[in-house]
Each structure stands twice: as structure tokens, then as C-alpha cells.
Design a protein around this motif. Sequence first.
Motif, PDB file in Angstrom:
ATOM      1  N   THR A  35       5.247  -2.558   4.341  1.00  0.00           N
ATOM      2  CA  THR A  35       5.072  -1.769   5.558  1.00  0.00           C
ATOM      3  C   THR A  35       6.306  -0.926   5.839  1.00  0.00           C
ATOM      4  O   THR A  35       6.195   0.252   6.193  1.00  0.00           O
ATOM      5  CB  THR A  35       4.766  -2.678   6.761  1.00  0.00           C
ATOM      6  OG1 THR A  35       3.559  -3.399   6.502  1.00  0.00           O
ATOM      7  CG2 THR A  35       4.622  -1.891   8.041  1.00  0.00           C
ATOM      8  N   TYR A  38       6.500   1.855   3.103  1.00  0.00           N
ATOM      9  CA  TYR A  38       5.386   2.791   3.250  1.00  0.00           C
ATOM     10  C   TYR A  38       5.532   3.637   4.516  1.00  0.00           C
ATOM     11  O   TYR A  38       5.230   4.832   4.509  1.00  0.00           O
ATOM     12  CB  TYR A  38       4.064   2.026   3.251  1.00  0.00           C
ATOM     13  CG  TYR A  38       2.834   2.896   3.208  1.00  0.00           C
ATOM     14  CD1 TYR A  38       2.649   3.812   2.174  1.00  0.00           C
ATOM     15  CD2 TYR A  38       1.856   2.786   4.182  1.00  0.00           C
ATOM     16  CE1 TYR A  38       1.519   4.610   2.119  1.00  0.00           C
ATOM     17  CE2 TYR A  38       0.723   3.580   4.138  1.00  0.00           C
ATOM     18  CZ  TYR A  38       0.555   4.487   3.106  1.00  0.00           C
ATOM     19  OH  TYR A  38      -0.562   5.284   3.065  1.00  0.00           O
ATOM     20  N   GLY A  42       5.904   7.163   3.228  1.00  0.00           N
ATOM     21  CA  GLY A  42       4.532   7.615   3.058  1.00  0.00           C
ATOM     22  C   GLY A  42       3.811   7.940   4.342  1.00  0.00           C
ATOM     23  O   GLY A  42       3.489   9.102   4.612  1.00  0.00           O
TER      24      GLY A  42
END
Length: 180
Positions: A35, A38, A42
Motif C-alpha cells: 500500500t 503503490y 502508482g
Amino acid sequence: MEIKISSDFILKGLQLISWVVFIGLCIHSGSLLFTMVYALIGNPNAADYYELDHVLQADNSHFITLMSIMIIVAVLKSILFYCIIKVFVKKHLNVNYPFTEAFFSFINNMAWFALGIGLFSYWGSGYLKKLSLLNLPIPNEQTVHIAGADVWIFMAIILLVLAQLFKKGVAMQHENEYTI
């Protein structure tokens, strides 16, 4: 009709529970790490799962610090349960000969891991309070899995006392072995 449950049955049940908790904690540790990475590289919406999206939007360093504390606490919990599983697998539990160096080491290690969990949880709680002073909407300690610092520290103190008792027991047992 009376049901007798043997200590072997209870130990097997505890071993199974330890494995389930260990696997769950490893998955949780990995999901926290995923998490964090990301959300940073991302999709910033990934931080919403732990209600940290506002912290990430305000400042990456606050997000990274808080997520790192959460990861450290989760990894220490995983290591703690790994130690428990290791005792079951290596058969360090011997009711007839309880005061062994291996069992002293086990209790001592558990105490230090519990203390580490408590200290990092305490640090994380303080960091959440600091972030709340910046008027950021922050989650509670339960949401970010760092609640209970006082309980972990209390458990660590109890385990440290038990470790010292086992250390003394090991010394007395060795002394008795050499006495004719």
C-alpha cells in the motif's frame, strides 16, 4: 459425562492458532508495504484504505513516516509469532525439564519484541497526535493498527520478569546437576 482435554491437544490447538495468526500478520505486513509503495508511485487513492489519503496529499514524508511505523509494528508482531511457532517446531517445550537456555532465550526474545512493538506503537500514537495538530483529518489508532502501546509495554515487563526467573531457574538446575 466428563470431557478430558489433554495438554497435548491444547498445545496442538495453540500451535494451529499461532500459524494462522502468523500467516495473517505476514499478509498484513506485506499489504502495508504494498500500500505504501503503490500509493507513492502508482495510485494515491490506495492510501484511502487506511484513511491516510489526506496525510499523503499534505506531505509525503508524514505519510512515509506513519506507514513505516505501521510496517515496523506489523513486522515485529510477525516475528513474535514466528518465535512462538519455532518453539513448537523445535520442541523446546519440555514439561519435565522446563528451565532450559532455549526457553529462557524464547521468553527473553518475546519480551524484547513486545517492548519494540510497544515503543513503536507509542511513537506512532504520538505522531498521529502531532499530525492532528496540523489540522489533518487522521484515522484513529485502531485503524492504523498501532493501538495498545501500554498493553505491549506491560506485557514486555511481565515477560522480562519471567525471563529473569527462568534464567535463575536455569542456573539453579545446572547447579543441582553438578551436586552429588
